[in-house]
Design a protein around this motif. Structure first.
Motif, PDB file in Angstrom:
ATOM      1  N   ALA A 144       4.475 -25.166 -24.607  1.00 50.33           N
ATOM      2  CA  ALA A 144       3.958 -26.517 -24.384  1.00 50.33           C
ATOM      3  C   ALA A 144       2.440 -26.487 -24.220  1.00 50.33           C
ATOM      4  O   ALA A 144       1.895 -25.566 -23.619  1.00 50.33           O
ATOM      5  CB  ALA A 144       4.610 -27.106 -23.126  1.00 50.33           C
ATOM      6  N   PRO A 145       1.723 -27.490 -24.804  1.00 49.23           N
ATOM      7  CA  PRO A 145       2.339 -28.659 -25.443  1.00 49.23           C
ATOM      8  C   PRO A 145       2.508 -28.547 -26.957  1.00 49.23           C
ATOM      9  O   PRO A 145       3.401 -29.133 -27.509  1.00 49.23           O
ATOM     10  CB  PRO A 145       1.353 -29.777 -25.097  1.00 49.23           C
ATOM     11  N   PHE A 146       1.623 -27.786 -27.664  1.00 52.27           N
ATOM     12  CA  PHE A 146       1.640 -27.883 -29.137  1.00 52.27           C
ATOM     13  C   PHE A 146       1.664 -26.536 -29.848  1.00 52.27           C
ATOM     14  O   PHE A 146       1.515 -26.487 -31.062  1.00 52.27           O
ATOM     15  CB  PHE A 146       0.406 -28.664 -29.631  1.00 52.27           C
ATOM     16  N   ALA A 189      10.318 -28.880 -34.969  1.00 52.83           N
ATOM     17  CA  ALA A 189       9.559 -30.041 -35.444  1.00 52.83           C
ATOM     18  C   ALA A 189       9.808 -31.256 -34.554  1.00 52.83           C
ATOM     19  O   ALA A 189       8.876 -32.001 -34.221  1.00 52.83           O
ATOM     20  CB  ALA A 189       9.952 -30.350 -36.889  1.00 52.83           C
ATOM     21  N   ALA A 190      11.076 -31.443 -34.142  1.00 51.27           N
ATOM     22  CA  ALA A 190      11.386 -32.565 -33.241  1.00 51.27           C
ATOM     23  C   ALA A 190      10.700 -32.391 -31.893  1.00 51.27           C
ATOM     24  O   ALA A 190      10.186 -33.361 -31.316  1.00 51.27           O
ATOM     25  CB  ALA A 190      12.906 -32.669 -33.062  1.00 51.27           C
ATOM     26  N   VAL A 191      10.660 -31.150 -31.381  1.00 50.79           N
ATOM     27  CA  VAL A 191       9.989 -30.877 -30.101  1.00 50.79           C
ATOM     28  C   VAL A 191       8.495 -31.156 -30.209  1.00 50.79           C
ATOM     29  O   VAL A 191       7.890 -31.764 -29.311  1.00 50.79           O
ATOM     30  CB  VAL A 191      10.243 -29.415 -29.672  1.00 50.79           C
ATOM     31  N   LEU A 192       7.877 -30.742 -31.308  1.00 51.02           N
ATOM     32  CA  LEU A 192       6.445 -30.972 -31.501  1.00 51.02           C
ATOM     33  C   LEU A 192       6.137 -32.463 -31.634  1.00 51.02           C
ATOM     34  O   LEU A 192       5.126 -32.947 -31.098  1.00 51.02           O
ATOM     35  CB  LEU A 192       5.957 -30.209 -32.737  1.00 51.02           C
ATOM     36  N   ASP A 193       6.976 -33.192 -32.341  1.00 56.05           N
ATOM     37  CA  ASP A 193       6.784 -34.644 -32.458  1.00 56.05           C
ATOM     38  C   ASP A 193       6.898 -35.323 -31.096  1.00 56.05           C
ATOM     39  O   ASP A 193       6.119 -36.238 -30.768  1.00 56.05           O
ATOM     40  CB  ASP A 193       7.816 -35.241 -33.418  1.00 56.05           C
ATOM     41  N   ALA A 246       6.317 -33.917 -28.171  1.00 49.59           N
ATOM     42  CA  ALA A 246       5.134 -33.552 -27.390  1.00 49.59           C
ATOM     43  C   ALA A 246       3.940 -34.412 -27.784  1.00 49.59           C
ATOM     44  O   ALA A 246       3.145 -34.839 -26.945  1.00 49.59           O
ATOM     45  CB  ALA A 246       4.814 -32.066 -27.584  1.00 49.59           C
ATOM     46  N   GLN A 247       3.809 -34.686 -29.079  1.00 45.47           N
ATOM     47  CA  GLN A 247       2.709 -35.522 -29.551  1.00 45.47           C
ATOM     48  C   GLN A 247       2.851 -36.959 -29.023  1.00 45.47           C
ATOM     49  O   GLN A 247       1.860 -37.585 -28.630  1.00 45.47           O
ATOM     50  CB  GLN A 247       2.687 -35.538 -31.087  1.00 45.47           C
ATOM     51  N   ALA A 248       4.093 -37.462 -29.003  1.00 46.55           N
ATOM     52  CA  ALA A 248       4.318 -38.821 -28.498  1.00 46.55           C
ATOM     53  C   ALA A 248       4.005 -38.906 -27.008  1.00 46.55           C
ATOM     54  O   ALA A 248       3.391 -39.870 -26.537  1.00 46.55           O
ATOM     55  CB  ALA A 248       5.768 -39.234 -28.768  1.00 46.55           C
ATOM     56  N   VAL A 249       4.428 -37.884 -26.244  1.00 49.23           N
ATOM     57  CA  VAL A 249       4.139 -37.862 -24.808  1.00 49.23           C
ATOM     58  C   VAL A 249       2.642 -37.805 -24.566  1.00 49.23           C
ATOM     59  O   VAL A 249       2.097 -38.507 -23.703  1.00 49.23           O
ATOM     60  CB  VAL A 249       4.844 -36.654 -24.143  1.00 49.23           C
ATOM     61  N   ALA A 250       1.940 -36.957 -25.351  1.00 50.86           N
ATOM     62  CA  ALA A 250       0.489 -36.840 -25.186  1.00 50.86           C
ATOM     63  C   ALA A 250      -0.207 -38.157 -25.524  1.00 50.86           C
ATOM     64  O   ALA A 250      -1.136 -38.582 -24.822  1.00 50.86           O
ATOM     65  CB  ALA A 250      -0.038 -35.718 -26.078  1.00 50.86           C
ATOM     66  N   THR A 251       0.240 -38.812 -26.596  1.00 53.70           N
ATOM     67  CA  THR A 251      -0.359 -40.085 -26.969  1.00 53.70           C
ATOM     68  C   THR A 251      -0.176 -41.130 -25.874  1.00 53.70           C
ATOM     69  O   THR A 251      -1.104 -41.857 -25.517  1.00 53.70           O
ATOM     70  CB  THR A 251       0.268 -40.598 -28.286  1.00 53.70           C
ATOM     71  N   HIS A 252       1.049 -41.190 -25.328  1.00 51.68           N
ATOM     72  CA  HIS A 252       1.326 -42.140 -24.247  1.00 51.68           C
ATOM     73  C   HIS A 252       0.447 -41.847 -23.031  1.00 51.68           C
ATOM     74  O   HIS A 252      -0.105 -42.772 -22.418  1.00 51.68           O
ATOM     75  CB  HIS A 252       2.803 -42.064 -23.860  1.00 51.68           C
ATOM     76  N   ALA A 253       0.302 -40.552 -22.689  1.00 51.03           N
ATOM     77  CA  ALA A 253      -0.505 -40.177 -21.524  1.00 51.03           C
ATOM     78  C   ALA A 253      -1.969 -40.529 -21.726  1.00 51.03           C
ATOM     79  O   ALA A 253      -2.638 -41.021 -20.809  1.00 51.03           O
ATOM     80  CB  ALA A 253      -0.349 -38.684 -21.246  1.00 51.03           C
ATOM     81  N   VAL A 254      -2.489 -40.298 -22.934  1.00 49.90           N
ATOM     82  CA  VAL A 254      -3.895 -40.605 -23.212  1.00 49.90           C
ATOM     83  C   VAL A 254      -4.145 -42.111 -23.132  1.00 49.90           C
ATOM     84  O   VAL A 254      -5.136 -42.570 -22.542  1.00 49.90           O
ATOM     85  CB  VAL A 254      -4.301 -40.050 -24.596  1.00 49.90           C
ATOM     86  N   LEU A 255      -3.246 -42.887 -23.719  1.00 47.09           N
ATOM     87  CA  LEU A 255      -3.413 -44.342 -23.684  1.00 47.09           C
ATOM     88  C   LEU A 255      -3.346 -44.861 -22.246  1.00 47.09           C
ATOM     89  O   LEU A 255      -4.139 -45.724 -21.854  1.00 47.09           O
ATOM     90  CB  LEU A 255      -2.337 -45.016 -24.542  1.00 47.09           C
ATOM     91  N   ALA A 256      -2.381 -44.329 -21.464  1.00 46.90           N
ATOM     92  CA  ALA A 256      -2.273 -44.756 -20.066  1.00 46.90           C
ATOM     93  C   ALA A 256      -3.522 -44.378 -19.286  1.00 46.90           C
ATOM     94  O   ALA A 256      -4.016 -45.144 -18.455  1.00 46.90           O
ATOM     95  CB  ALA A 256      -1.032 -44.129 -19.431  1.00 46.90           C
ATOM     96  N   ASP A 257      -4.050 -43.185 -19.573  1.00 50.96           N
ATOM     97  CA  ASP A 257      -5.251 -42.738 -18.872  1.00 50.96           C
ATOM     98  C   ASP A 257      -6.456 -43.601 -19.227  1.00 50.96           C
ATOM     99  O   ASP A 257      -7.269 -43.943 -18.361  1.00 50.96           O
ATOM    100  CB  ASP A 257      -5.521 -41.271 -19.220  1.00 50.96           C
ATOM    101  N   ARG A 258      -6.570 -43.978 -20.491  1.00 51.12           N
ATOM    102  CA  ARG A 258      -7.723 -44.784 -20.916  1.00 51.12           C
ATOM    103  C   ARG A 258      -7.614 -46.222 -20.418  1.00 51.12           C
ATOM    104  O   ARG A 258      -8.631 -46.855 -20.127  1.00 51.12           O
ATOM    105  CB  ARG A 258      -7.848 -44.746 -22.441  1.00 51.12           C
TER     106      ARG A 258
END
Length: 390
Positions: free
Chosen positions: A101-103, A132-136, A138-150
């Motif tokens: 984790a994460p990528f 591939a599903a795990v990496l996708d 992880a990317q979705a979780v990271a995107t959600h976290a970045v948006l929430a942080d911003r």
């Protein structure tokens, strides 16, 4: 994929290198080496799926001898091992697919070449699709976290602010009980979500956490000591009212009569507590209720090779090097030193003497004290060399 030799590209795709003789049934995959170092193979979700298509397509064609259909249904493959940050798929001996984790996703191999059989291709392909599903994800979780942080706020934050404004409004006096209940529900939901995030991150099932996470510690297995374990055991025993008594190197009796706190390394403590004398702890407790016999810590230290068997001085080092004796008591000649140590006897009991007191397989180490035992040939030769009586 044809009957040919393939190599793995840095992104994991299989590249055809040369045709193989027709006697070969399966493709061969060969990791290219440069300066005796394997070419690193890393995947992202796209290359993992592309490589999986190569592998699964080959496996299906091998069995059916037909062209591939437009769609192919494949089950995902559970990791061979899994923890909070790492998942590993063991494809076959010496061939492992790792996700960190994460990528980070890599392929490790102990071999330079291996035969790509259809079963291996199928297992590899299923693992890559899962990766591939795990990496996708992880990317979705990271995107959600970045948006929430911003954004700086969550939905619960916004609703909490709204209820606060409504409570401060004098026109809403009659709705205060409802607003208070809503505020309490939002606070509970926020606590639940924070705990859920922590559980996922630390891979801990159903932790008993307070509403705040102050004082929470995570101990890795590699750094956990017996003192850390003792603190956790005491906490659980005190919480549930379980009578408890246990030894650690901090215990006053050990510290006063045998060791000082911190004198033993963690590895030495494991040697000490693995001795027969300490392992018989429950039996000693039962006996003490009847006849007053207790644990012989000095005997345990000698069994662990931490106290000289001749003069009881504290010694350091592995038993294979010290033979359970301090430097002053150990003969300079290594052969003579081992012979003397063996003949002195195994400290299984306080008064055991002689080579016969040791237990274990010849050529290995004594099960109790760790001294290297002679092979049967060495024992025979020693007996033959001994002076005859009469």
């Amino acid at each position: 994929m044809a009957t040919a030799r393939y190599s793995l590209a840095p992104n994991g795709l299989l590249l055809r290198r040369e045709q193989l003789p027709p006697t070969k049934q399966h493709p061969y995959v060969e990791l290219v080496r440069a300066n005796d170092i394997s070419l690193p193979v890393t995947y992202d979700s796209h290359t993992a799926r592309d490589t999986a298509a190569q592998l699964l397509g080959y496996a299906r064609q091998f069995h059916t001898q037909q062209s591939l259909p437009p769609t192919l249904t494949v089950d995902l493959l559970e990791p061979t091992s899994h923890n909070a940050t790492t998942s590993t798929w063991t494809l076959e001996t010496g061939l492992d697919l790792h996700y960190h984790a994460p990528f980070d996703a890599t392929l490790d191999t102990e071999n330079e070449t291996w035969e790509l059989t259809p079963p291996l291709a199928t297992r590899w392909g299923r693992a890559l699709l899962t990766l591939a599903a795990v990496l996708d994800h992880a990317q979705a979780v990271a995107t959600h976290a970045v948006l929430a942080d911003r954004c700086g706020t969550t939905t619960i934050d916004n609703l909490t602010d709204w209820t606060n404004r409504k409570i401060e409004d004098d026109d809403n006096d009659g709705y205060w009980p409802i607003l208070r209940d809503l505020q309490k529900a939002l606070a509970e939901e926020d606590t639940f979500l924070r705990q859920q995030t922590l559980i996922t991150a630390l891979d801990i099932a159903n932790p008993d956490l307070p509403t705040t996470l102050t004082g929470l510690h995570l101990n890795a297995v590699e750094t956990l000591t017996h003192l850390d374990a003792a603190k956790a055991i005491r906490y659980i025993a005190n919480r549930y009212g379980i009578p408890l008594f246990m030894w650690t190197e901090e215990h006053w009796w050990i510290a006063r009569h045998h060791l000082s706190v911190g004198d033993l390394t963690e590895a030495e403590w494991h040697r000490f507590t693995s001795t027969p004398e300490i392992q018989d702890f429950p039996l000693h407790i039962e006996q003490r209720q009847q006849d007053g016999n207790g644990i012989d810590f000095e005997l345990a230290l000698k069994q662990a090779g931490l106290s000289c068997r001749k003069c009881s001085v504290r010694i350091r080092g592995e038993v294979a090097d010290t033979y359970g004796h301090c430097a002053a008591c150990l003969p300079a000649d290594r052969t003579a030193a081992l012979t003397e140590a063996l003949e002195r006897g195994c400290p299984t009991e306080p008064f055991d003497r002689g080579v016969a007191s040791h237990s274990g397989t010849p050529g290995a180490a004594c099960d109790v004290c760790g001294l290297p035992l002679p092979t049967q040939a060495e024992s025979s030769a020693s007996t033959a060399d001994a002076p005859r009586q009469g």
